[in-house]
Design a protein around this motif. Structure first.
Motif, PDB file in Angstrom:
ATOM      1  N   ALA A 254       7.060  21.114 -26.756  1.00  0.00           N
ATOM      2  CA  ALA A 254       6.075  20.142 -27.078  1.00  0.00           C
ATOM      3  C   ALA A 254       5.776  19.306 -25.844  1.00  0.00           C
ATOM      4  O   ALA A 254       6.716  19.093 -24.956  1.00  0.00           O
ATOM      5  N   GLY A 255       4.546  19.059 -25.558  1.00  0.00           N
ATOM      6  CA  GLY A 255       4.056  18.123 -24.241  1.00  0.00           C
ATOM      7  C   GLY A 255       3.450  16.887 -24.781  1.00  0.00           C
ATOM      8  O   GLY A 255       3.276  16.815 -25.872  1.00  0.00           O
ATOM      9  N   PRO A 256       3.325  16.097 -23.760  1.00  0.00           N
ATOM     10  CA  PRO A 256       2.604  14.646 -23.929  1.00  0.00           C
ATOM     11  C   PRO A 256       1.409  14.955 -24.620  1.00  0.00           C
ATOM     12  O   PRO A 256       0.477  15.725 -24.385  1.00  0.00           O
ATOM     13  N   GLY A 257       1.025  13.857 -25.760  1.00  0.00           N
ATOM     14  CA  GLY A 257      -0.094  13.773 -26.357  1.00  0.00           C
ATOM     15  C   GLY A 257      -0.270  14.825 -27.559  1.00  0.00           C
ATOM     16  O   GLY A 257      -1.317  14.764 -28.121  1.00  0.00           O
ATOM     17  N   GLU A 258       0.662  15.954 -27.497  1.00  0.00           N
ATOM     18  CA  GLU A 258       0.446  16.395 -28.644  1.00  0.00           C
ATOM     19  C   GLU A 258       1.005  15.983 -29.874  1.00  0.00           C
ATOM     20  O   GLU A 258       1.855  15.404 -30.219  1.00  0.00           O
ATOM     21  N   VAL A 259       0.356  16.509 -31.018  1.00  0.00           N
ATOM     22  CA  VAL A 259       0.987  16.042 -32.340  1.00  0.00           C
ATOM     23  C   VAL A 259       1.647  17.231 -32.826  1.00  0.00           C
ATOM     24  O   VAL A 259       1.423  18.332 -32.742  1.00  0.00           O
ATOM     25  N   VAL A 260       2.862  16.779 -33.294  1.00  0.00           N
ATOM     26  CA  VAL A 260       3.859  17.669 -33.445  1.00  0.00           C
ATOM     27  C   VAL A 260       4.319  17.304 -34.958  1.00  0.00           C
ATOM     28  O   VAL A 260       4.265  16.383 -35.821  1.00  0.00           O
ATOM     29  N   LEU A 261       5.081  18.576 -35.320  1.00  0.00           N
ATOM     30  CA  LEU A 261       5.703  18.394 -36.975  1.00  0.00           C
ATOM     31  C   LEU A 261       7.127  18.166 -36.901  1.00  0.00           C
ATOM     32  O   LEU A 261       7.828  18.957 -35.979  1.00  0.00           O
ATOM     33  N   LEU A 262       7.641  17.104 -37.500  1.00  0.00           N
ATOM     34  CA  LEU A 262       9.039  16.602 -37.337  1.00  0.00           C
ATOM     35  C   LEU A 262      10.062  17.287 -38.673  1.00  0.00           C
ATOM     36  O   LEU A 262       9.295  16.775 -39.504  1.00  0.00           O
ATOM     37  N   SER A 263      11.056  17.442 -38.428  1.00  0.00           N
ATOM     38  CA  SER A 263      11.919  17.534 -39.755  1.00  0.00           C
ATOM     39  C   SER A 263      12.977  16.356 -39.457  1.00  0.00           C
ATOM     40  O   SER A 263      13.479  16.105 -38.341  1.00  0.00           O
ATOM     41  N   GLN A 264      13.533  15.688 -40.533  1.00  0.00           N
ATOM     42  CA  GLN A 264      14.277  14.627 -40.167  1.00  0.00           C
ATOM     43  C   GLN A 264      15.347  14.562 -41.254  1.00  0.00           C
ATOM     44  O   GLN A 264      15.321  14.975 -42.255  1.00  0.00           O
ATOM     45  N   GLY A 265      16.436  13.719 -40.850  1.00  0.00           N
ATOM     46  CA  GLY A 265      17.560  13.667 -41.811  1.00  0.00           C
ATOM     47  C   GLY A 265      18.312  14.935 -42.031  1.00  0.00           C
ATOM     48  O   GLY A 265      18.669  15.713 -40.907  1.00  0.00           O
ATOM     49  N   SER A 266      18.939  15.280 -43.082  1.00  0.00           N
ATOM     50  CA  SER A 266      19.874  16.335 -43.210  1.00  0.00           C
ATOM     51  C   SER A 266      19.161  17.890 -42.975  1.00  0.00           C
ATOM     52  O   SER A 266      19.681  18.682 -42.551  1.00  0.00           O
ATOM     53  N   ALA A 267      17.838  17.622 -43.145  1.00  0.00           N
ATOM     54  CA  ALA A 267      17.094  19.070 -42.758  1.00  0.00           C
ATOM     55  C   ALA A 267      17.244  19.297 -41.228  1.00  0.00           C
ATOM     56  O   ALA A 267      17.033  20.289 -40.991  1.00  0.00           O
TER      57      ALA A 267
END
Length: 95
Positions: free
Chosen positions: A49-62
């Protein structure tokens, strides 16, 4: 899953994750239209991913359920770059 915008990079030469060539990005969690919430987190970039891009994150145990992050001290990873978000038939975000 969490939406966020890439707003910077985080450099840490010494880390406990033992992931070679790890790239960490500073993410501002955002609304579905890309507007930032001024609520930041650091995420491992797994896809370039690069600057300014909207991204999808996975957080925690996932975030620890990939081959790269299995049994590592990881709390957030980037798992996708968003191209478009459609909300009830209306495009609210487009790359």
């Amino acid at each position: 899953m969490i939406l966020g915008t890439v707003v910077g990079t985080v450099v840490a030469e010494r880390r406990a994750d033992q992931i070679e060539a790890a790239k960490y990005l500073l993410i501002d969690q955002c609304l579905q239209n890309g507007t930032g919430k001024n609520n930041f987190l650091v995420a491992l970039d797994m896809i370039g991913a690069g600057p300014g891009e909207v991204v999808l994150l996975s957080q925690g145990s996932a975030a620890r359920q990939t081959d790269l992050t299995d049994n590592k001290p990881m709390d957030a990873i980037i798992v996708g770059i968003i191209d478009q978000i459609d909300e009830q038939g209306t495009v609210v975000y487009k790359k």
